[in-house]
Design a protein around this motif. Sequence first.
Motif, PDB file in Angstrom:
ATOM      1  N   ASP A  54       0.837  -1.202   0.000  1.00  0.00           N
ATOM      2  CA  ASP A  54       0.000   0.000   0.000  1.00  0.00           C
ATOM      3  C   ASP A  54       0.872   1.253   0.000  1.00  0.00           C
ATOM      4  O   ASP A  54       0.671   2.188  -0.794  1.00  0.00           O
ATOM      5  CB  ASP A  54      -0.899  -0.047   1.238  1.00  0.00           C
ATOM      6  N   LEU A  55       1.858   1.260   0.862  1.00  0.00           N
ATOM      7  CA  LEU A  55       2.732   2.430   0.993  1.00  0.00           C
ATOM      8  C   LEU A  55       3.567   2.642  -0.264  1.00  0.00           C
ATOM      9  O   LEU A  55       3.726   3.780  -0.738  1.00  0.00           O
ATOM     10  CB  LEU A  55       3.644   2.225   2.209  1.00  0.00           C
ATOM     11  N   ALA A  97       1.527   4.105  -3.043  1.00  0.00           N
ATOM     12  CA  ALA A  97       1.202   5.517  -2.803  1.00  0.00           C
ATOM     13  C   ALA A  97       2.335   6.440  -3.251  1.00  0.00           C
ATOM     14  O   ALA A  97       2.089   7.484  -3.870  1.00  0.00           O
ATOM     15  CB  ALA A  97       0.892   5.740  -1.322  1.00  0.00           C
ATOM     16  N   GLN A 129       0.400   8.179   5.542  1.00  0.00           N
ATOM     17  CA  GLN A 129       0.041   6.770   5.630  1.00  0.00           C
ATOM     18  C   GLN A 129       0.363   6.202   7.011  1.00  0.00           C
ATOM     19  O   GLN A 129      -0.408   5.426   7.566  1.00  0.00           O
ATOM     20  CB  GLN A 129       0.766   5.965   4.550  1.00  0.00           C
ATOM     21  N   LYS A 153      -2.298   6.957   9.335  1.00  0.00           N
ATOM     22  CA  LYS A 153      -3.449   6.059   9.179  1.00  0.00           C
ATOM     23  C   LYS A 153      -3.179   4.695   9.813  1.00  0.00           C
ATOM     24  O   LYS A 153      -4.096   4.018  10.269  1.00  0.00           O
ATOM     25  CB  LYS A 153      -3.778   5.887   7.691  1.00  0.00           C
ATOM     26  N   TRP A 154      -1.909   4.294   9.821  1.00  0.00           N
ATOM     27  CA  TRP A 154      -1.567   3.006  10.421  1.00  0.00           C
ATOM     28  C   TRP A 154      -1.622   3.044  11.942  1.00  0.00           C
ATOM     29  O   TRP A 154      -1.666   2.001  12.585  1.00  0.00           O
ATOM     30  CB  TRP A 154      -0.147   2.590  10.027  1.00  0.00           C
ATOM     31  N   ASP A 164     -11.400   5.527   6.242  1.00  0.00           N
ATOM     32  CA  ASP A 164     -10.357   6.457   6.682  1.00  0.00           C
ATOM     33  C   ASP A 164     -10.760   7.219   7.934  1.00  0.00           C
ATOM     34  O   ASP A 164     -10.206   8.281   8.235  1.00  0.00           O
ATOM     35  CB  ASP A 164     -10.032   7.444   5.555  1.00  0.00           C
ATOM     36  N   HIS A 182      -7.097   0.244   5.206  1.00  0.00           N
ATOM     37  CA  HIS A 182      -7.244   1.364   6.134  1.00  0.00           C
ATOM     38  C   HIS A 182      -8.299   1.073   7.200  1.00  0.00           C
ATOM     39  O   HIS A 182      -8.215   1.577   8.330  1.00  0.00           O
ATOM     40  CB  HIS A 182      -7.616   2.634   5.371  1.00  0.00           C
TER      41      HIS A 182
END
Length: 338
Positions: free
Chosen positions: A104-105, A108, A125, A128-129, A178, A264
């Motif tokens: 995912d990272l 991005a 990110q 969000k983690w 999110d 997410h």
Amino acid sequence: MMNSNSITDIWKNLASAEESGLTKRRIPVESPLYVYGTYRYPDNLYGIAFSYDSSLTIPIDQFKSLKELGILQMPDASFEHRNLLLIQLHHTDCLGVFATLCSDLTSAVTRESSEKSALRIILNQLEKWRTLFDRGLATGLSPAEQQGLYGELHLLFRMIRRNSFDMTETVGYWVGCDKAMRDFQGEDWAIEVKTTATNGSDRLTINGERQLDDALLDRLFLYHLSVEVSRKNGQTLNRVIEDLRKALAPDTIALHRFNIGLTHAGYFDDHAPMYQDRCYKIRREQAYRIAGNFPRIKERDLRNGVSNVTYTISTSACEEYAVTDTELFKSTVNHERD
């Protein structure tokens, strides 16, 4: 686009070499940053690293207390005047989940055009983690979180069926993954989803004075899904996700966006066995238009110094604001199309 197997293969190769200290191998992606899979032997630490110009500053102190993760900055031994931002997993019992997050990272940062913007994406990110790592990656979603996610995805599936001509746009309306204020957000409308089990299913908990405040929206709706939870009878969270993935398969961008949203939200395929025995059978679903004297607390109703209000409303007091499915979708997902 990198998949989780790419970094997994790099980790396996680095680990099998058993070379002492930190070793790294470049991940072949186009990005303003150099991206590496890393492994530290004999500590058995798997990680991902991003190489950036040493003149840039990265504030990482707020992430140093994350459970299960270590985040470090150090010189990049491969290049002069470059540093490494190193993210390492402390425990291997959730390595598959970590690989998904790394994918995912990496995806991005490939969309960015400068090192500075890419680093900003990494920090966003990581923020969000934070919730995922604070609770522990190996634990999966709680029953309440599973139920809430099921309700959001049930409505998303219905939206996809109503707006299948642009599935990427429709998936983009789903912002509950999110931790947004409301679960679905369009240009001038929003929908908040509440999913309740049979006991006390007419009482809905509202989180915050702004959740049902339509001051900045043309149209705001409350979507209530009442379910019965059992071990055998109904649809599982895994099944609704499988159905959505099949529906989105013709649109690879929409499918990718959906899978990122699941990440997410805290759903990982590695955790699917945890959810396979929890089934949901829908008893009732009803949408309400939030307007006028709808029972709610709004931000302007609060006295100075009062905030973060949580309260409960009864659906029996909302019946005069009920709308049909046709009205709901015409005013939201179909309105955007028109």
